[in-house]
Design a protein around this motif. Structure first.
Motif, mmCIF file in Angstrom:
data_model
loop_
_atom_site.group_PDB
_atom_site.id
_atom_site.type_symbol
_atom_site.label_atom_id
_atom_site.label_comp_id
_atom_site.label_asym_id
_atom_site.label_seq_id
_atom_site.Cartn_x
_atom_site.Cartn_y
_atom_site.Cartn_z
ATOM 1 N N GLY A 59 65.306 39.261 71.109
ATOM 2 C CA GLY A 59 64.282 38.232 71.240
ATOM 3 C C GLY A 59 64.489 37.378 72.474
ATOM 4 N N TYR A 73 58.324 32.147 66.400
ATOM 5 C CA TYR A 73 59.355 32.769 65.556
ATOM 6 C C TYR A 73 59.107 32.423 64.094
ATOM 7 N N VAL A 97 58.586 36.945 67.206
ATOM 8 C CA VAL A 97 59.931 37.348 66.791
ATOM 9 C C VAL A 97 60.140 36.934 65.345
ATOM 10 N N GLY A 119 66.813 31.546 64.118
ATOM 11 C CA GLY A 119 65.882 30.788 64.943
ATOM 12 C C GLY A 119 66.580 29.798 65.854
#
Length: 794
Positions: free
Chosen positions: A227, A241, A163, A248
Motif C-alpha cells: 500500500g 483505507y 487499500v 492503517g
C-alpha cells in the motif's frame, strides 16, 4: 455402496462436522481451475502472472490451499499506475450517462455471476451477501448518471488507491471502489488476504461488463508495504483505507510526506456499545445480542450494556439461550482468548458459557463476562472470538455516558420500546451509526461516518461521494518526496521573530494580546515576539503562544462547545449576523491593520473587510438551511441522516487575505456548532489580533473561539498532539503537512492540508475572494460529521 456415510443427521448435528466434499466442482472452483489455481495481479484489463515473482497462498477454513497469488514488485506497481493513468483519461472523457450505462451493465453481470462470487467469498473466509453487492452497484449507477447535474462544479480526483487490511470485508471494499468509479475516477485496489480472490474476480467481471482497460486494477501482495508503494507512486491522487487500526496507522506513517490526501476507516478495530434499556423487549434484545456477539466474523467488537433494573432478567435469558449452543469456530488466536477470559475472571467477572472450552483448537464456546467495571481492560479492548463483556448502568443518562466513554465511535445498537428515549439516546451517542432495536443493518443510501479513533472519512450515501471529488477551482496538495523529520523535535527550533535580549520596548508603538479560552493574554518580556512590517521594521509585539495556551484554549472550548452545538440553528445564525455587524463597525480599524501589516492600499484592504462581512453573513444565513434527510430504503423501516458538529477544530491560517480567510474558516466551523482554536499567520498576525476586539464584543460564548499567536510549527505540534481536537485545517509548509499526516494517525484526526509556497506565501493556493458555490460547499462538509439512525418497523 462405497463412499456413502452411515452417520445419521442427528450424529452429524451433534458433532457439527463438515460434510464430505462433492466430486463436482462449484462455479468458484471452475474459475480457479481455469486460472490453474495461480492468479496474478489485474491491470490494463488482463491478468499478469510473471514467473519470477514470489507467491503467497490463500487458504480456506480448513487451512487447505485453494489458490496461489503473485506478490507484485515495485516495477509492477509502476506498470499498474501507468495503466490506471491511461484508463482514467478514457473513463473521465465519457459522459455521465455513458459511465452509468457501463456500471448498470456491471450490476447485471454481478447478478448473473452471484453464485460464483458468493462461493469464492466463502472459500476466502470473507462471506458476503451477493444481494448487498448488487444493491451497491445499482445505487452508485444512479449517482454516476446524476454527477454533473447535482455536482457541476466538482471534478474527479484522478487515480484513487483503495487499500484494505486482511480482516476487511468485500462489502467494505466495494463501498469505496464503486463510488470512486461512479464519480469518474480510476481505481487501484490493494486487497487483503481474505479479499484478494473476490477482488480479482470482480475486476474481471466488471471488465466483461465494459469498463475500459486500466480503470479498475488490482495489485496483490503479502506485505503491508504494498500500500505504501502504491501511495508513493506519483500517478496516484488519493488514498483511502479500510480495516484494522494497526495496519492503517503503519500505512499513514509510512506514506506521510508524499503529498497525498489520505482517509482512514478503522471499522474492524472499533468497540461498539449494545445498550439494553429497561423499556426494551428483552427477548428480542437478548436474541440480537447473541446473534451479534457470537458470529464467526464480526465487523467490529461489541460490549453489552444492560440497565440494572433488568440485568437479572437479561442474564437469565442469556443462560437459557446459550444452554444449547455449541462451540463455534473462531479466527482469533486461542491464546489471546484464554488470556483475556482469565484476566477478566481475576478482576471479578463471572462467566456464562454454554459448555467448557476444549483444551485447544479453533473452537471456543460462546462466553459472556458479567460484572465487569467500565474501566476494565476487557471492556476497553474486548477479547477476539465469541466473547461478550457485560456491564450494567443505572439511569438512561448514565448508559449513554458510559457508551460514549470509549475512544471509538463507529456504531451503537440501542434497545427500547420508548421512541423518545431512542431518539434522544441516538442523538447523544458520539457514533456514526445508531441502530434502534436492530443491529448491523447496512444500506448504501446512508452514510457510514466513524468518530474519534474509528475513522476520519465518510462512506456511503451522497455524503460519501465527496471524498472522491474536489472543487474544480481548488488547488491540490502538491506531490512530494518525504523528507527526514525528527517528529519529536518538530516545532522546537527557536523562532526568528523572538525579541532579542536588551531590546527597548519603548520603541515599539503597541503591544497586542491574544485570545485564549475567552481571556486576553498580553505580551510580556518573557514570551514575546516581534511583528514586522513590509519593510522589515518592527510594528508591534504580540505573545509567543505555546502548548500551555493550546491546552487552556481547548479546556475552555470543551466546556462551551456542547452548549453552543445544542443551540438552535436560528440562534447561532443571529450570533453570526451580530458578529458581522460588529465587524462593520470596526471596518476602518481592521482595514488599517491589513494595510499596515501587508503593505497593500487602503482601498484594497477595505474591499477585503467588506467581503469578510459578506462572508460572515453568508454563513449566518446557512446555519438553519443545511440539514439531513430521510432517504428512501429498499426495506421496511425508517432512517435518518443528519450532520453534526465535529467538536473542537484547530485552524492554522494562511498568509493570504488574513481577515477574509479567518472569517471564512471561522464562520464555517462556528455556524455548524464547532469551537475553534486559530493560529494566525506568523507573517501577518495583526489583522487577526485586531479582530479579537470584534469577538470580545460579540455574544459568542467565551472560549468558543481562541486566537493564539506564535511559532506556526510549535503550535501545530501542540494541536496535533491534543487528543480532544478532532480536526485540523492547515495552511503551511510541506514539512508541516508531513508532520500532521504522521502524527495525526494516532490520535486520529480529520486533516485538511494545504501547502503554502515558500517563495510566494501571498498566494496560499486558494482564491479566498471567489464566490464559487463549491468553495462554501467544501467548507461546510469539512465542518460536519454525519450520523445515521435506523428505526425498523414490523
Amino acid at each position: 455402496m462405497a463412499g456413502i456415510s452411515t452417520k445419521t443427521v442427528h450424529d452429524i448435528f451433534q458433532n457439527m462436522e463438515y460434510g464430505s466434499s462433492s466430486t463436482s466442482f462449484t462455479t468458484a472452483q471452475f474459475w480457479l481451475e481455469k486460472h490453474s489455481r495461480t492468479l496474478g495481479f489485474f491491470a490494463d484489463g488482463k491478468f499478469y502472472c510473471p514467473a519470477d515473482r514470489q507467491m503467497y497462498n490463500v487458504t480456506d477454513s480448513k487451512a487447505e490451499v485453494i489458490c496461489s497469488i503473485v506478490c507484485a514488485k515495485d516495477q509492477d506497481v509502476a506498470s499498474v499506475a501507468s495503466s490506471a493513468s491511461a484508463g482514467f483519461k478514457t473513463w473521465s472523457e465519457l459522459s455521465c450517462s455513458q459511465r452509468a450505462k457501463v456500471l448498470r451493465q456491471s450490476a447485471g453481470v454481478l447478478q448473473r455471476h452471484s453464485q460464483c462470487v458468493s462461493e469464492l467469498c466463502e472459500l476466502s473466509q470473507s462471506p458476503t451477501s451477493p444481494a448487498a453487492l448488487i444493491r451497491l452497484a445499482q445505487y452508485y449507477t444512479s449517482w454516476a448518471q446524476l454527477r454533473d447535474t447535482l455536482m457541476p462544479t466538482w471534478t474527479p480526483r484522478g487515480i484513487v488507491a483503495v487499500v484494505v487490511s486482511d480482516d476487511c470485508s468485500v462489502y467494505s471494499l466495494l463501498l469505496k471502489v464503486l463510488p470512486a468509479l461512479a464519480m469518474g475516477n480510476a481505481v487501484i485496489v490493494v486487497p487483503g488476504r481474505s479479499t484478494s480472490l473476490p477482488a480479482l474476480l470482480l475486476a474481471q467481471l466488471f471488465m466483461e461488463a465494459g469498463i475500459p482497460a486500466g480503470v479498475l486494477n488490482v495489485v496483490t501482495g503479502s506485505k503491508a508495504s504494498l500500500g505504501v508503494k502504491v501511495a508513493q507512486n506519483p500517478h496516484v491522487n488519493y488514498l483511502t483505507y479500510s480495516g484494522s487500526k494497526e495496519t492503517g496507522e503503519d500505512l499513514a506513517k509510512a506514506a506521510a510526506g508524499c503529498g497525498l490526501p489520505m482517509t482512514f476507516s478503522f471499522s474492524t478495530s472499533s468497540v461498539c456499545p449494545f445498550i439494553i434499556f429497561e423499556s426494551a423487549d428483552l427477548d428480542s434484545a437478548v436474541d440480537g445480542a447473541i446473534e451479534m456477539g457470537f458470529r464467526k466474523k464480526k465487523d467490529c467488537q461489541w460490549v453489552l450494556y444492560v440497565q440494572e433494573s433488568v440485568c437479572d432478567s437479561v442474564v437469565a435469558r442469556l443462560r437459557l439461550r446459550m444452554a444449547a449452543m455449541k462451540c463455534v469456530p473462531s479466527n482469533a488466536d486461542r491464546n489471546l482468548i484464554d488470556t483475556a477470559v482469565q484476566g477478566a475472571q481475576q478482576q471479578g467477572a463471572k462467566l456464562i458459557q454454554s459448555c467448557p472450552p476444549p483444551p485447544a483448537g479453533g473452537l471456543y464456546p460462546p462466553t459472556v463476562l458479567c460484572g465487569l467495571a467500565p474501566s476494565s481492560d476487557t471492556v476497553i479492548s474486548p477479547s477476539p472470538g465469541p466473547v461478550l463483556p457485560l456491564i450494567t448502568f443505572r439511569s438512561s443518562t448514565e448508559g449513554v455516558t458510559i457508551g460514549n466513554h470509549s475512544v471509538h465511535g463507529q456504531a451503537a445498537s440501542i434497545w427500547t420500546e420508548d421512541l423518545t428515549l431512542a431518539l434522544e439516546s441516538a442523538k447523544s451517542l458520539s457514533v456514526g451509526s445508531v441502530w434502534v432495536n436492530c443491529h448491523s443493518v447496512m444500506d448504501p443510501a446512508l452514510p457510514l461516518c466513524g468518530r474519534k479513533e474509528s475513522g476520519n472519512c465518510t462512506d456511503g450515501g451522497k455524503e460519501g461521494l465527496y471524498q472522491f471529488l474536489r472543487p474544480s477551482l481548488s488547488p491540490t496538495l502538491p506531490r512530494s518526496t518525504p523528507v527526514s523529520i525528527n517528529y519529536d523535535e518538530f516545532g522546537s527550533a527557536a523562532s526568528k521573530f523572538l525579541i532579542p535580549e536588551g531590546f527597548d520596548p519603548s520603541s515599539v508603538p503597541r503591544f497586542y494580546s491574544q485570545l485564549v479560552g475567552g481571556q486576553l493574554r498580553k505580551a510580556d518580556s518573557g514570551c514575546t515576539r516581534s511583528v514586522l512590517g513590509p519593510e522589515g521594521t518592527v510594528l508591534a509585539h504580540c505573545p509567543d503562544g505555546g502548548r500551555k495556551d493550546v491546552r487552556n484554549a481547548v479546556e475552555a472550548a470543551i466546556k462551551v462547545q456542547p452548549g453552543w452545538m445544542k443551540k438552535s440553528p436560528a440562534t447561532r445564525s443571529q450570533s453570526l449576523y451580530s458578529l458581522a455587524d460588529l465587524l462593520e463597525k470596526k471596518r476602518l480599524e481592521i482595514a488599517a491593520s491589513i494595510q499596515t501589516q501587508t503593505g497593500i492600499s487602503l482601498e484594497e484592504a477595505d474591499k477585503e473587510v467588506e467581503l469578510s462581512i459578506s462572508r460572515l453573513s453568508d454563513w449566518a444565513a446557512r446555519c438553519d438551511k443545511e440539514g439531513g434527510g430521510i432517504p428512501f430504503l429498499p426495506q421496511s423501516g425508517s432512517a435518518l441522516s443528519t450532520p453534526e458538529a465535529l467538536g473542537v477544530v484547530g485552524v492554522v491560517l494562511p498568509s493570504s487575505k488574513p481577515i477574509l480567510s479567518l472569517v471564512s474558516l471561522l464562520g464555517a466551523a462556528v455556524a455548524m456548532g464547532n469551537a475553534v482554536v486559530m493560529v494566525p499567520s506568523e507573517k501577518y498576525p495583526l489583522p487577526a489580533l485586531a479582530f479579537i476586539q470584534v469577538l470580545q464584543n460579540s455574544d459568542l460564548p467565551g472560549g468558543l473561539v481562541s486566537i493564539i499567536t506564535g511559532d506556526r510549527d510549535k503550535l501545530t505540534h501542540a494541536l496535533a498532539n491534543h487528543s480532544v481536537i478532532q480536526s485540523i485545517w492547515y495552511w503551511g509548509s510541506i514539512q508541516g503537512c508531513q508532520f500532521l499526516q504522521y502524527s495525526c494517525a494516532c490520535p486520529l484526526k480529520r486533516l485538511w492540508l494545504h501547502c503554502e509556497c515558500e517563495e510566494n506565501e501571498e498566494k496560499g493556493g486558494r482564491d479566498w475572494t471567489s464566490s464559487n458555490p463549491s468553495h462554501q460547499e467544501e467548507l461546510w462538509r469539512r465542518a460536519v460529521v454525519w450520523k445515521s439512525v435506523w428505526i425498523p418497523t414490523a
